[in-house]
Design a protein around this motif. Structure first.
Motif, PDB file in Angstrom:
ATOM      1  N   VAL A  28      34.754 -15.904 -16.131  1.00  0.00           N
ATOM      2  CA  VAL A  28      33.406 -15.423 -16.451  1.00  0.00           C
ATOM      3  C   VAL A  28      32.454 -15.694 -15.298  1.00  0.00           C
ATOM      4  O   VAL A  28      32.409 -16.815 -14.764  1.00  0.00           O
ATOM      5  CB  VAL A  28      32.870 -16.088 -17.748  1.00  0.00           C
ATOM      6  N   LEU A  29      31.716 -14.657 -14.909  1.00  0.00           N
ATOM      7  CA  LEU A  29      30.582 -14.776 -13.999  1.00  0.00           C
ATOM      8  C   LEU A  29      29.317 -14.590 -14.829  1.00  0.00           C
ATOM      9  O   LEU A  29      29.243 -13.666 -15.639  1.00  0.00           O
ATOM     10  CB  LEU A  29      30.646 -13.700 -12.898  1.00  0.00           C
ATOM     11  N   GLU A  30      28.320 -15.457 -14.639  1.00  0.00           N
ATOM     12  CA  GLU A  30      27.104 -15.408 -15.448  1.00  0.00           C
ATOM     13  C   GLU A  30      25.916 -14.926 -14.630  1.00  0.00           C
ATOM     14  O   GLU A  30      25.792 -15.237 -13.445  1.00  0.00           O
ATOM     15  CB  GLU A  30      26.767 -16.790 -16.005  1.00  0.00           C
ATOM     16  N   ALA A  31      25.014 -14.161 -15.305  1.00  0.00           N
ATOM     17  CA  ALA A  31      23.753 -13.743 -14.688  1.00  0.00           C
ATOM     18  C   ALA A  31      22.681 -13.729 -15.761  1.00  0.00           C
ATOM     19  O   ALA A  31      22.936 -13.327 -16.900  1.00  0.00           O
ATOM     20  CB  ALA A  31      23.898 -12.367 -14.052  1.00  0.00           C
ATOM     21  N   ARG A  32      21.464 -14.158 -15.388  1.00  0.00           N
ATOM     22  CA  ARG A  32      20.406 -14.318 -16.380  1.00  0.00           C
ATOM     23  C   ARG A  32      19.597 -13.044 -16.598  1.00  0.00           C
ATOM     24  O   ARG A  32      18.858 -12.930 -17.572  1.00  0.00           O
ATOM     25  CB  ARG A  32      19.462 -15.441 -15.971  1.00  0.00           C
ATOM     26  N   ASP A  33      19.696 -12.054 -15.680  1.00  0.00           N
ATOM     27  CA  ASP A  33      18.996 -10.784 -15.869  1.00  0.00           C
ATOM     28  C   ASP A  33      19.663  -9.725 -14.995  1.00  0.00           C
ATOM     29  O   ASP A  33      20.666  -9.992 -14.315  1.00  0.00           O
ATOM     30  CB  ASP A  33      17.500 -10.902 -15.524  1.00  0.00           C
ATOM     31  N   GLY A  34      19.087  -8.504 -14.982  1.00  0.00           N
ATOM     32  CA  GLY A  34      19.708  -7.411 -14.270  1.00  0.00           C
ATOM     33  C   GLY A  34      19.776  -7.639 -12.771  1.00  0.00           C
ATOM     34  O   GLY A  34      20.801  -7.376 -12.135  1.00  0.00           O
ATOM     35  N   ALA A  35      18.679  -8.134 -12.189  1.00  0.00           N
ATOM     36  CA  ALA A  35      18.671  -8.375 -10.736  1.00  0.00           C
ATOM     37  C   ALA A  35      19.691  -9.442 -10.361  1.00  0.00           C
ATOM     38  O   ALA A  35      20.414  -9.314  -9.353  1.00  0.00           O
ATOM     39  CB  ALA A  35      17.265  -8.791 -10.301  1.00  0.00           C
ATOM     40  N   GLY A  41      22.384 -10.137 -12.047  1.00  0.00           N
ATOM     41  CA  GLY A  41      23.697  -9.548 -12.248  1.00  0.00           C
ATOM     42  C   GLY A  41      24.113  -8.674 -11.082  1.00  0.00           C
ATOM     43  O   GLY A  41      25.280  -8.695 -10.652  1.00  0.00           O
ATOM     44  N   LEU A  42      23.187  -7.895 -10.541  1.00  0.00           N
ATOM     45  CA  LEU A  42      23.498  -7.044  -9.396  1.00  0.00           C
ATOM     46  C   LEU A  42      23.834  -7.891  -8.168  1.00  0.00           C
ATOM     47  O   LEU A  42      24.779  -7.588  -7.424  1.00  0.00           O
ATOM     48  CB  LEU A  42      22.301  -6.128  -9.109  1.00  0.00           C
ATOM     49  N   ARG A  43      23.069  -8.969  -7.984  1.00  0.00           N
ATOM     50  CA  ARG A  43      23.341  -9.857  -6.859  1.00  0.00           C
ATOM     51  C   ARG A  43      24.717 -10.526  -7.016  1.00  0.00           C
ATOM     52  O   ARG A  43      25.486 -10.649  -6.042  1.00  0.00           O
ATOM     53  CB  ARG A  43      22.241 -10.916  -6.775  1.00  0.00           C
ATOM     54  N   CYS A  44      25.046 -10.916  -8.225  1.00  0.00           N
ATOM     55  CA  CYS A  44      26.342 -11.548  -8.476  1.00  0.00           C
ATOM     56  C   CYS A  44      27.485 -10.575  -8.184  1.00  0.00           C
ATOM     57  O   CYS A  44      28.517 -10.950  -7.614  1.00  0.00           O
ATOM     58  CB  CYS A  44      26.388 -12.026  -9.922  1.00  0.00           C
ATOM     59  N   SER A  45      27.297  -9.306  -8.554  1.00  0.00           N
ATOM     60  CA  SER A  45      28.316  -8.295  -8.294  1.00  0.00           C
ATOM     61  C   SER A  45      28.512  -8.074  -6.806  1.00  0.00           C
ATOM     62  O   SER A  45      29.637  -7.906  -6.320  1.00  0.00           O
ATOM     63  CB  SER A  45      27.908  -6.981  -8.986  1.00  0.00           C
ATOM     64  N   GLN A  46      27.393  -8.082  -6.075  1.00  0.00           N
ATOM     65  CA  GLN A  46      27.481  -7.861  -4.626  1.00  0.00           C
ATOM     66  C   GLN A  46      28.143  -9.041  -3.906  1.00  0.00           C
ATOM     67  O   GLN A  46      28.873  -8.859  -2.923  1.00  0.00           O
ATOM     68  CB  GLN A  46      26.077  -7.626  -4.066  1.00  0.00           C
ATOM     69  N   MET A 105      16.460  -5.904 -21.111  1.00  0.00           N
ATOM     70  CA  MET A 105      16.173  -7.111 -20.317  1.00  0.00           C
ATOM     71  C   MET A 105      14.942  -6.839 -19.460  1.00  0.00           C
ATOM     72  O   MET A 105      14.630  -5.683 -19.158  1.00  0.00           O
ATOM     73  CB  MET A 105      17.367  -7.460 -19.415  1.00  0.00           C
ATOM     74  N   PRO A 106      14.225  -7.874 -19.049  1.00  0.00           N
ATOM     75  CA  PRO A 106      13.052  -7.663 -18.195  1.00  0.00           C
ATOM     76  C   PRO A 106      13.445  -7.153 -16.815  1.00  0.00           C
ATOM     77  O   PRO A 106      14.533  -7.429 -16.315  1.00  0.00           O
ATOM     78  CB  PRO A 106      12.407  -9.057 -18.134  1.00  0.00           C
ATOM     79  N   GLU A 107      12.573  -6.378 -16.216  1.00  0.00           N
ATOM     80  CA  GLU A 107      12.676  -5.880 -14.852  1.00  0.00           C
ATOM     81  C   GLU A 107      13.744  -4.791 -14.686  1.00  0.00           C
ATOM     82  O   GLU A 107      13.466  -3.721 -14.170  1.00  0.00           O
ATOM     83  CB  GLU A 107      12.919  -7.012 -13.834  1.00  0.00           C
TER      84      GLU A 107
END
Length: 619
Positions: free
Chosen positions: A527-534, A536-541, A556-558
């Motif tokens: 599992v990779l965790e991210a607290r919001d969309g931005a 999550g995108l950074r984690c994917s990159q 989600m915000p933003e």
């Protein structure tokens, strides 16, 4: 044709004002300087002039005086960048009709002022022409007065006795000319200029717009009073205010709906956490543990309440399906007892072997609640509400209060009360949107209109029987459906564990994200965790390996879940997407699957496994 002149040294202002005031039957001229404005005034009569007080290199006040000198009937509306007592005094000194302050943002007020100024200019021009012709000859005077479209009454100022009147006045007040000549003007109504209540010969009142001018004829001081029946204008104003009130109610309901949807979203997150932890406890204490079962039942009841909340806030899509009408009634009966209160006795009578119908069970609940609330309000001192179901075969078409009823087999749902009943006038308008007999602020007039819409959407019809003092009975006819009801029994299968696949979990609620990580890790996933969309995108990159599945919240915000999925797909086209949502007004925006909160760990793991294996939730 009414003529309007706009004078301003700013081309943008000229263009905007011209566009705002353009209407069929009007002639609008524009001028950017006093000289150009005077040339336009010399070409023909003007009704209204909108003049900027401060023109480049010139004074709008001086121009106003010159225009009024050329055309005394012209009404001037002064435009100024700063409203003050001095401005008001200056406007009065030049004989301006009114003034406006820049920036002009109340376009309705602008249009109304121009309209009133045109009417006043027209009346003044008509009165001036009338006075000029009175001086020329008695015959011409009588002809003009007689042909005027408005009622014209001429009376002596000192005594108030009516000297003459035209045919329009005879028609408006319903007196003969001889009878009018024996009256004082005040007996018809107030004589001061403005809007007043006047009365006809039979005593009926009407709204009158009064204007007047005075002149001297053969040593007598006379007043020419023009009267226009303003009943239609008043009615139009009332209708406009009613429309504004409806808009206010609609906006209020929309705001309440959005608030309800947001509350449901947060509540579903809490229910997800409760359900999952109940499962964890069940694994430790056993599935039959009474404390665990209590938590599970509480979470299920919370989910049912949230479902109702989403329905009322219109965030839940309508899903017509084969349902047991008796079962849908049973589901909402507990809620009805709380809605009706202690002073109302709730009774029910449900037919055995009731035919199935196609409907949304939650909408059936909404229908029952709306009808029950109306029944309660019709019984201010308490009473009885009876809910009943029965099968009925309609052999001949009928015309009901709520539409046409075709031949066929129907499962009927009725709600009867022992309340005050309704008059025939109320029954005739019962299902009209915004029609209500309740006091202001106590009803929107949308309850029965909503019931009508739901029933018609199911292919059914609604009828009502009522009379004063004998209560009311609403009867809903839903077409019988012979489809076999879907099986409610599901064989619980243990969730298949993961095989080391990597899942990116994006969720802005920390407790929910922690819970998802625990479930997935315990069942063999990375599992990779991210607290919001931005995030999550950074984690994917930044992640060097493969990401097999993106598990993301929709709201989600933003950056929303669909936006994140689109951007991740551009980088990782093979990554599967599973959305989670506590509410949504839209579909999953092209996602492969959508998981509604609250959900159990078994449901989550089943969705994840099927998506990874087949790319679809269909099995």
């Amino acid at each position: 044709m009414p003529s309007i002149l706009i004078v301003d040294d700013e081309p943008v202002v000229l263009d905007v004002l011209k566009r705002l005031l353009e209407e069929e039957g009007r002639e609008i001229s524009v001028a950017s300087s006093p000289a150009e404005a005077l040339r336009i005034a010399e070409r023909g009569p003007l009704d209204v002039a909108l003049i900027d007080k401060n023109l480049q290199g010139a004074s709008g006040l001086d121009l106003s005086r010159k225009l009024k000198g050329l055309q005394p009937e012209l009404e001037v509306i002064l435009i100024t960048g700063y409203a003050s007592l001095d401005t008001a005094i200056e406007a009065v000194q030049i004989g301006a009709f009114d003034y406006l302050t820049k920036p002009i943002d109340d376009y309705a007020a602008l249009a109304l002022k121009v309209h009133n100024a045109m009417e006043k200019s027209g009346l003044r021009r008509g009165q001036r022409e009338l006075l000029e012709r009175l001086g020329e000859s008695e015959a011409r005077y009588r002809h003009l007065v007689a042909s005027a479209p408005d009622a014209v009454v001429v009376y002596e100022v000192q005594s108030g006795l009516i000297q003459d009147a035209n045919g329009a006045a005879v028609q408006l007040y319903e007196y003969t000319l001889e009878e009018l000549s024996c009256l004082r003007a005040t007996q018809l109504g107030p004589t001061e200029p403005g809007r007043h209540e006047h009365r006809r010969k039979d005593g009926t009142a009407f709204t009158a717009d009064v204007s007047a001018t005075e002149f001297t004829l053969k040593g007598k001081r006379l007043r020419v009073q023009s009267v226009r029946d303003a009943t239609a204008a008043v009615q139009a104003e009332r209708e406009r205010r009613a429309l504004e009130e409806r808009l206010r109610v609609s906006q209020k309901m929309e705001a309440v709906g959005r608030l309800a949807g947001g509350v449901a979203h947060d509540f579903n997150n809490l229910l997800t956490i409760m359900s999952a932890h109940a499962e964890f406890l069940s694994q430790q204490l056993g599935p039959d543990n009474p404390e665990v079962q209590g938590i599970v039942r509480a979470a299920e009841r919370g989910a049912a309440l949230t479902k109702q909340l989403l329905l009322f806030s219109r965030h839940k899509p309508v899903e017509h399906e084969h349902i047991d009408l008796n079962g849908a009634v049973t589901e909402v009966m507990r809620l009805l007892s709380r809605v009706l209160g202690e002073g109302v006795r709730l009774e029910s009578e449900r037919a055995r072997d009731l035919w199935g119908v196609r409907a949304d069970p939650d909408q059936i609940g909404q229908v029952l609640i709306n009808l029950a609330v109306n029944a309660r309000d019709a019984m201010p001192r308490g009473g009885t509400v009876k809910v009943a179901t029965v099968n009925e075969v309609v052999r001949e078409p009928r015309t009901l209060r709520g539409g046409e009823l075709a031949r066929g087999r129907y499962a009927t749902l009725s709600v009867a009360d022992s309340g005050e009943g309704m008059s025939e006038d109320v029954l005739a308008r019962l299902f009209e949107p915004f029609f209500t007999t309740k006091e202001f602020g106590k009803g929107t007039g949308l309850g029965l209109a909503t019931v009508y819409g739901i029933v018609r959407a199911c292919g059914g019809a609604i009828d009502v029987e009522s009379r004063r003092g004998a209560g009311s009975t609403f009867r809903i006819y839903l077409p019988a459906n012979d489809e076999a009801p879907p099986s409610k029994v599901r064989v619980a299968r243990p969730a298949e564990d993961g095989r080391g696949e990597t899942i990116l979990v994006v969720e802005d609620e920390d407790p929910v994200r922690t819970l998802l990580r625990r479930i997935l890790v315990d069942h063999g996933y990375r599992v990779l965790e991210a607290r919001d969309g931005a995030d999550g995108l950074r984690c994917s990159q930044e992640h060097g390996g493969e990401i097999h599945l993106l598990l993301t919240d929709m709201v989600m915000p933003e950056m929303t879940g669909p936006e994140l999925a689109k951007r991740v797909a551009a980088q990782r086209p093979t990554t599967r997407v599973l959305f989670m949502t506590g509410y949504t007004e839209h579909d999953s925006a092209g996602a492969a699957a959508l998981l509604h909160k609250p959900f159990s760990s078994t449901t989550l793991l089943g969705h994840v496994r099927r998506l990874l294996d087949t790319g679809s939730l269909k099995t």
